[in-house]
Structures are given as C-alpha cells and as structure tokens.
Design a protein around this motif. Structure first.
Motif, PDB file in Angstrom:
ATOM      1  N   LEU A   1       0.825  -1.213   0.000  1.00 39.71           N
ATOM      2  CA  LEU A   1       0.000   0.000   0.000  1.00 39.71           C
ATOM      3  C   LEU A   1       0.854   1.256   0.000  1.00 39.71           C
ATOM      4  O   LEU A   1       0.480   2.265  -0.617  1.00 39.71           O
ATOM      5  N   GLU A   2       1.991   1.222   0.642  1.00 36.48           N
ATOM      6  CA  GLU A   2       2.907   2.373   0.593  1.00 36.48           C
ATOM      7  C   GLU A   2       3.434   2.565  -0.826  1.00 36.48           C
ATOM      8  O   GLU A   2       3.594   3.702  -1.292  1.00 36.48           O
ATOM      9  N   TRP A   3       3.710   1.469  -1.503  1.00 39.44           N
ATOM     10  CA  TRP A   3       4.120   1.553  -2.913  1.00 39.44           C
ATOM     11  C   TRP A   3       2.985   2.126  -3.757  1.00 39.44           C
ATOM     12  O   TRP A   3       3.195   2.998  -4.600  1.00 39.44           O
ATOM     13  N   ASN A   4       1.784   1.635  -3.520  1.00 37.37           N
ATOM     14  CA  ASN A   4       0.608   2.128  -4.228  1.00 37.37           C
ATOM     15  C   ASN A   4       0.469   3.640  -4.038  1.00 37.37           C
ATOM     16  O   ASN A   4       0.249   4.393  -4.998  1.00 37.37           O
ATOM     17  N   ARG A   5       0.601   4.086  -2.807  1.00 35.94           N
ATOM     18  CA  ARG A   5       0.496   5.518  -2.506  1.00 35.94           C
ATOM     19  C   ARG A   5       1.595   6.309  -3.208  1.00 35.94           C
ATOM     20  O   ARG A   5       1.350   7.379  -3.784  1.00 35.94           O
ATOM     21  N   ARG A   6       2.833   5.759  -3.185  1.00 33.01           N
ATOM     22  CA  ARG A   6       3.964   6.472  -3.804  1.00 33.01           C
ATOM     23  C   ARG A   6       3.748   6.648  -5.304  1.00 33.01           C
ATOM     24  O   ARG A   6       4.059   7.714  -5.867  1.00 33.01           O
ATOM     25  N   VAL A   7       3.223   5.641  -5.964  1.00 33.21           N
ATOM     26  CA  VAL A   7       2.980   5.735  -7.402  1.00 33.21           C
ATOM     27  C   VAL A   7       1.878   6.745  -7.694  1.00 33.21           C
ATOM     28  O   VAL A   7       1.991   7.548  -8.641  1.00 33.21           O
ATOM     29  N   LEU A   8       0.825   6.751  -6.896  1.00 29.96           N
ATOM     30  CA  LEU A   8      -0.251   7.725  -7.104  1.00 29.96           C
ATOM     31  C   LEU A   8       0.257   9.149  -6.888  1.00 29.96           C
ATOM     32  O   LEU A   8      -0.111  10.076  -7.627  1.00 29.96           O
ATOM     33  N   GLN A   9       1.113   9.338  -5.892  1.00 26.51           N
ATOM     34  CA  GLN A   9       1.699  10.667  -5.660  1.00 26.51           C
ATOM     35  C   GLN A   9       2.535  11.094  -6.854  1.00 26.51           C
ATOM     36  O   GLN A   9       2.499  12.261  -7.276  1.00 26.51           O
ATOM     37  N   TYR A  10       3.273  10.171  -7.398  1.00 29.19           N
ATOM     38  CA  TYR A  10       4.105  10.440  -8.579  1.00 29.19           C
ATOM     39  C   TYR A  10       3.225  10.799  -9.778  1.00 29.19           C
ATOM     40  O   TYR A  10       3.501  11.769 -10.504  1.00 29.19           O
ATOM     41  N   LEU A  11       2.152  10.042  -9.999  1.00 28.73           N
ATOM     42  CA  LEU A  11       1.296  10.284 -11.160  1.00 28.73           C
ATOM     43  C   LEU A  11       0.554  11.619 -11.079  1.00 28.73           C
ATOM     44  O   LEU A  11       0.216  12.200 -12.112  1.00 28.73           O
ATOM     45  N   GLN A  12       0.271  12.089  -9.864  1.00 33.05           N
ATOM     46  CA  GLN A  12      -0.498  13.328  -9.752  1.00 33.05           C
ATOM     47  C   GLN A  12       0.367  14.588  -9.726  1.00 33.05           C
ATOM     48  O   GLN A  12      -0.150  15.703  -9.613  1.00 33.05           O
TER      49      GLN A  12
END
Length: 515
Positions: free
Chosen positions: A295-306
């Motif tokens: 989930l931390e990876w998931n969050r990091r990718v979403l932060q990167y995409l936005q």
C-alpha cells in the motif's frame, strides 16, 4: 563431399523437427487435458499457429532445452533487467538489487519458482510469463529511478497529499469495475488507467477531466497518442489469445484498471495468480499478516502520477478485490481513505470469477480443470472474506466504544450491493457520496454518468452463462464463513437482465462484462 554430407545432415535434422512438430500438432486435438468438462466458451483458443508454438515447446522440453530457450530463472530475469536498466549503483550496480526489500526479493523468487514448477505452462505460456516478468522488473526499476531523481532534485512527490482517496473494495465480480468507471467520470475524481499503470515512465501527462476544454483534450491526445497506441496494441495481442474475454472483463488501454497491476511491481499482487495457475503462490500472499509495503508503494505511485496536475487536486478512485485482504492496512497507510465495500452473494461471485480465470488460464496452459478452479476460488474467497469480516467487526467495536458511527471523520466506510448499482446506478452513487462526503452527486457528474450508461449497456460486449455444476460448486458455497458474510451484509444476487426470462428456472447466472 564433406560439405554435401553436412548439408544433407542439416536438411535431415530440420526435416525431422518439422515432422516431429507436425506429429505433435496432429496428436494434440484436445484443447485441454480436461476437454470433456469444458463448455465451448471456455475452450482454450488453439489455432494452428499456437499449436505449432506449443509443439515446439513440447519437443524442446523432451530434449532438455526448454529452460534454456525460454528461461524463467530468477537470476536470468534479474541479469537481463539490470542490463536493460543500465545505470550504475553504489552497492550492486543495479537499482533492482540495490533496493533493500527482503520481502520483495522473496516474493520474486517464489513467483518464478511457481511459474517453473507449478503452473504447467505451454510454450506460449512461458513466452507470455517471460515477457510479463521482464516488464514488471524493468518498470519497477524505472519507477525507483524516478523516485530517486525526485529526492535528488528536492522535488519529492512522496510528500504530496492524496485528497480523500476512494477505495473500492469487494469480492470479484461485485460491480467494482462498473462503479470505478462511473466514479471516474466525475470531474472531481481521477482513476488510474491501464496504460498509465503499464507505462508510468516517463511520467504520463495528467488527463483532463471530462468538463475540460476541447483544446485541453487535443493537447493531451497529441502528447499521449503514441504511448497509448503502443499499450493498446499489447492489449489487443493479449485479447486475441482468448476470443470472447471482453464479454467477461473488457480491457482497453484508456480504461480505469485494477491496482493489482501497480502492485505487481512490489510483488504483492493477485494479478499473477489470475493470469497463471499458481494457487500455492496466491495462498502464500494471502498468508501475510500485513500488506503495508504494497500500500505504501501504491500511494507512492499515485503521488508520482499526480505531480503537476493542472486540474487538481482530484480524488483518486482505486479498486481491486485484493484490497479485501488488507482493509486495516488501508486505514493505516491512508488515514483519510473513503472505502466502498461492494457486495454480492458469494456463490455468484465465485462462479463468475472462476469462469474468468478458466478463460485466462487457457491462454497459458492446457491444464484447465474447472472443478479445481472452482474449489480454489472458493478457498481464496473464504480467506479474503474472513479477513474483511474480522476488520469490519473490529472497526464496529472501536466505534461503539467511542460512542460514534463506524464511518466518521476523515476515514469513512460505506457498503454497496451490486443489485442496487445495476437497478439504479445514479441513486446508488448519490447515496455513496452522501455517506462519504456529506454531499450529493453534482448535476454535471450525474449527467456524464447517465450518458455513459446509455452508451455502455450491460450486454454491450456479450454474455456468458457459467453454471454451478460446471465448477462443482453446489454445496461448496454453504460454509460457515460464507454464511457469516451473508448474515453480516445481507449479500444479494445480481439484478437479472430484462430479457433473461429463464434465469430463475436453473442454476445459471447470466454473466456479462463488468463495464
């Protein structure tokens, strides 16, 4: 002469291989080792070209050359991926080896072992698996490089907030896809698309919301046309190996898609077990006490995409049934999450996903045993339901002790039944917004959703009719866990199609693509 003798030997060897391949192809009439139990819509697609490829694999395996020709060895994967990434790192000369994550490395090795020794892959299946694993490693490496660049440039997107992320959590085939695609139409929301997950580096431009100007859409299309086209080509190639799969789950590069794809890069994802028959690997993943790293990876990718979203901040809409196994971890990693738990009678859910998995497994193996698939899916559902029931019970008790509702403050939970979504989608979404955001759906968003629903009826991509008998599920779905789930949430079946007149007269469920 010696030269003529060599030519004759080469020609003779080639002729022997051609004859051997032809014999294997002719003998391989059955599309599956369990062909007598397979309905027509689940028969693996085996045109001559695929049968020739698989015959070559059979012969290579017979002479001990298959592993060398199409390697699934973890060291081979790592060396090949590091060679492609090509950047020097202080500890090990490769970002994939440099990352200190023991769980990732163990998951990676277990996955490759499962593919080699459990999956019973055809030659084509090995080619598909090799390509996917290489893609996962390369993309993981490039994302890690991007995150490192952010830190070096003091532009760390990991500090960026995610505004009220919406998690759609529920059993497979419970309307998660339909709901995600409806919510993604709201200009206040954004859902990650398949192409963004498959090709996140370089960072994709932020897509305009549906109320953006024509000029914004033209600019976005100009920037993304080539990359989206490349990913769509891959999608079409994969779908061509399983004709009819769109009737179960339509896949397009620009559609919102499952978060298990992005969690592939952390090696904690249900997606590989859906693609390949590696049940033991899936059992191992579900045995984790926590999935915080995923989930931390998931969050990091979403932060990167936005990053640099000119239309933001927008709420992310993410979804996967796998979230059922990590609901408490969602609250830890995303304390402002808005969870929508979707429901359907588990017998229908297990039946429907079993047919999807049988279809997908038919791409990569000839060993399609519907009884085994049904039993395994029932077991996986029991594990995920049990985990989710425990968490929801815990949350309810915590709320009771505090004298509050389960869904209060910045973290909220709401339940939704597939039947309600199918019968009245707009009112159902309105109720969700009221529970999560204390507001109704905007007229603009409601209009966009209604237009989309008119253009995308439930039967747009066709239907299929799996039966409980086909997967030997009669009686299997009466366990205590399934009974507890039905009592806790009043799980109902899907709404019948208007032209499904004989539905109640049999044990068939008319399934359609989860648009």
């Amino acid at each position: 002469s010696v030269v003529d003798g060599r030519r004759i030997a080469v020609i003779g060897t080639l002729a022997a291989w051609v004859i051997a391949i032809a014999v294997v192809v002719v003998m391989d009439d059955a599309p599956s080792q369990h062909a007598s139990r397979l309905p027509e819509y689940l028969r693996p697609f085996r045109p001559v070209g695929i049968r020739v490829i698989n015959a070559i694999g059979t012969l290579l395996s017979a002479v001990g050359l298959l592993d060398r020709a199409i390697s699934l060895d973890p060291d081979h994967f790592m060396a090949a991926a590091c060679s492609k990434l090509g950047r020097t790192y202080p500890k090990s000369n490769c970002v994939l080896r440099d990352a200190e994550d023991e769980q990732w490395h163990e998951s990676f090795h277990r996955l490759t072992q499962a593919l080699q020794h459990q999956a019973n892959l055809t030659c084509l299946g090995r080619v598909v698996a090799q390509g996917q694993i290489m893609g996962i490693l390369e993309t993981r490496g490039r994302l890690l490089e991007e995150f490192a660049k952010d830190e070096e440039n003091r532009r760390d997107s990991s500090a960026a907030d995610l505004i009220d992320p919406i998690f759609i959590v529920g059993l497979p085939r419970t309307g998660t896809t339909l709901l995600a695609r409806l919510l993604a139409l709201d200009p206040a929301n954004r859902a990650p698309t398949l192409w963004e997950y498959m090709s996140p580096v370089p960072k994709p431009p932020c897509p305009p919301p549906l109320n953006a100007s024509k000029a914004d859409f033209e600019a976005y299309d100009l920037k993304t046309k080539v990359r989206i086209g490349e990913e769509q080509w891959k999608v079409e190639q994969y779908k061509s190996l399983a004709p009819g799969v769109d009737a179960m789950h339509p896949v397009e590069a620009t559609n919102p898609e499952e978060c298990i794809i992005i969690m592939n890069y952390i090696m904690d994802s249900e997606q590989v077990a859906v693609t390949y028959p590696i049940h033991e690997y899936m059992q191992w993943l579900l045995g984790f006490d926590h999935h915080v790293k995923a989930l931390e990876w998931n969050r990091r990718v979403l932060q990167y995409l936005q990053q640099d979203d000119p239309y933001g901040p927008r709420r992310w809409v993410v979804k996967t049934p796998y979230y059922l196994a990590m609901m408490d971890d969602i609250r830890k990693v995303f304390p402002n999450a808005k969870i929508i738990q979707t429901h359907r009678d588990p017998a229908q859910s297990v039946l429907s996903i079993s047919s999807v998995i049988a279809k997908l497994h038919g791409i990569v193996t000839n060993d399609i045993d519907l009884y085994r698939i049904g039993s395994q899916q029932a077991e996986i559902h029991e594990i995920m339901i049990d985990k989710a029931l425990q968490v929801r019970k815990q949350w309810a008790e915590e709320a009771k002790n505090l004298g509050t509702e389960e869904s209060t403050g910045s973290f909220r939970v709401v339940d939704m039944h597939l039947e309600d979504l199918q019968k009245d989608p707009i009112e159902t979404v309105n109720n969700i917004y009221t529970a999560l955001f204390d507001t109704k759906l905007s007229p603009e968003a409601a209009s966009l959703m209604m237009n989309w629903l008119e253009e995308n009826p439930r039967t747009k991509h066709g239907t299929h009719r799996p039966t409980m008998d086909e997967f030997r599920l009669e009686g299997r779905m009466d366990s205590d866990i399934f009974a507890d789930y039905r009592r806790a949430f009043g799980a109902k079946g899907a709404a019948p199609l208007s032209n499904d007149k004989d539905r109640s007269a049999s044990n068939q469920d008319t399934e359609h693509s989860e648009l």
